[in-house]
Write an enzyme that holds these catalytic residues in place. Structure first.
Site, PDB file in Angstrom:
ATOM      1  CB  SER A  18       3.257  -4.764  13.266  1.00  0.00           C
ATOM      2  OG  SER A  18       2.863  -4.302  11.991  1.00  0.00           O
ATOM      3  CD  GLU A  23       5.271   2.085   8.362  1.00  0.00           C
ATOM      4  OE1 GLU A  23       4.787   1.213   9.100  1.00  0.00           O
ATOM      5  OE2 GLU A  23       6.466   2.429   8.396  1.00  0.00           O
ATOM      6  CD  GLU A  73      -2.978  -0.957   2.297  1.00  0.00           C
ATOM      7  OE1 GLU A  73      -2.873  -0.003   3.084  1.00  0.00           O
ATOM      8  OE2 GLU A  73      -3.867  -1.807   2.395  1.00  0.00           O
ATOM      9  CG  HIS A 103       5.120  -1.222  11.124  1.00  0.00           C
ATOM     10  ND1 HIS A 103       4.129  -1.845  11.840  1.00  0.00           N
ATOM     11  CD2 HIS A 103       5.399  -0.081  11.792  1.00  0.00           C
ATOM     12  CE1 HIS A 103       3.806  -1.110  12.886  1.00  0.00           C
ATOM     13  NE2 HIS A 103       4.574  -0.032  12.887  1.00  0.00           N
ATOM     14  CD  GLU A 160       3.808  -9.458   0.461  1.00  0.00           C
ATOM     15  OE1 GLU A 160       2.579  -9.556   0.581  1.00  0.00           O
ATOM     16  OE2 GLU A 160       4.494  -8.691   1.170  1.00  0.00           O
ATOM     17  CB  SER A 172       1.649   1.595  11.002  1.00  0.00           C
ATOM     18  OG  SER A 172       2.156   1.259   9.722  1.00  0.00           O
ATOM     19  CB  CYS A 202       0.238   1.211   5.568  1.00  0.00           C
ATOM     20  SG  CYS A 202      -1.477   0.687   5.502  1.00  0.00           S
TER      21      CYS A 202
END
Length: 303
Positions: free
Chosen positions: A204, A9, A6, A217, A221, A62, A76
């Site tokens: 987290s 942060e 996403e 955090h 991937e 977060s 995020c």
């Protein structure tokens, strides 16, 4: 393949004036109250670590830290972090001394995002992946703490695959195993930790040590691997002790690229650590930015 990441942060810090009543900020911003305040932000509370000087909340996106006179909220990329500001300020029922927003990404924002009148805007770094955006207002900065507080924000990308795989459920089935295998527990060995593992991957962590906090955090991937580390409130006696902490955080992930922002709440006047860091194995570029209204300084490193 579409990205599930996403985005990096966002961090929002609001410092309030000292309380004129018997109730401090933590007594007003209880878990139930915060549950409602966070709904418009689009995140929820997963865990709470409550210590003598701070309440540390792990969120679905977060972290949130509530002290007696200030709040730090990290969320995020897709969350609406500014949606909680008015309600936080209303419930606090105190004068706002300062507001600071940071993100490791340049973005177009305006004064209405902070709901304040005069906002100072600064962007450090030379390209999108390595830029750091600071948005701030200090209406009553003179009333803030006059003791130096360092805030360290480290954003890491392109994590080492072996390190990143630790934060996958198939490799480490619990957050405790992720913490141990990665070495995260060694960054601040005396701190109390609150950890959370996401399924099928992700991690987290919040930690509290007296008045100091840290948070991590992780999105492991391979296509968009990312990890963030922040600590605030620790007293580093010199650049070497600060560099040791940064080195420990980097060792947990071995990123190929990172940005590091170190902010002091006080201006440079001589004699204090100058944040001349040189992490092993990395060639860094450094910038220094002074936030004129708040009297603070930011040391910014990119790799």
């Amino acid at each position: 393949m579409a990205s599930a990441f996403e985005g990096v942060e966002k961090r929002l810090e609001i410092i309030f004036s000292a309380s004129t009543s018997n109730k401090n900020l933590r007594e007003k911003l209880t878990r139930n109250v915060l549950h409602q305040i966070l709904k418009p932000v689009d995140c929820k509370i997963e865990d709470l670590l409550s210590e003598d000087q701070v309440d540390a909340y792990l969120l679905s996106a977060s972290s949130l830290f509530v002290f007696d006179d200030f709040v730090i909220l990290k969320t995020c990329g897709n969350t609406k972090i500014f949606e909680c500001m008015k309600e936080l300020i209303r419930v606090a029922a105190r004068e706002v001394n300062s507001v600071l927003y940071t993100r490791a990404l340049a973005e177009k924002l305006n004064d209405t995002n902070l709901g304040l009148e005069k906002v100072e805007d600064a962007v450090l770094g030379v390209n999108d992946e390595k830029q750091w955006h600071i948005l701030s207002d200090f209406p009553h900065a003179a009333d803030n703490n006059t003791k130096e507080v360092l805030t360290v924000e480290l954003c890491m990308r392109r994590l080492d695959r072996e390190k990143a795989s630790i934060f996958e459920e198939k490799t480490s089935p619990t957050s405790e195993k992720m913490t141990e295998a990665s070495g995260i527990g060694l960054i601040f060995p005396e701190a109390k930790l609150s950890t959370f593992a996401f399924s099928p991957c992700g991690y987290s962590m919040n930690s509290v040590e007296g008045k100091a906090i840290s948070t991590i955090h992780v999105v492991p991937e391979e296509a968009w691997s990312f990890a963030s580390f922040e600590c605030c409130g620790y007293e580093f006696k010199d650049d070497e002790s600060l560099q040791q902490v940064v080195a420990r955080a980097l060792a947990c992930f071995k990123p190929k690229m990172f940005t590091l922002a170190i902010r002091s709440n006080l201006p440079v006047i001589g004699g204090e650590p100058q944040c001349n860091l040189d992490p092993d194995g990395y060639s860094c570029k450094r910038e220094i930015c002074s936030l004129e209204k708040g009297g603070s300084v930011v040391y910014y490193y990119t790799v």
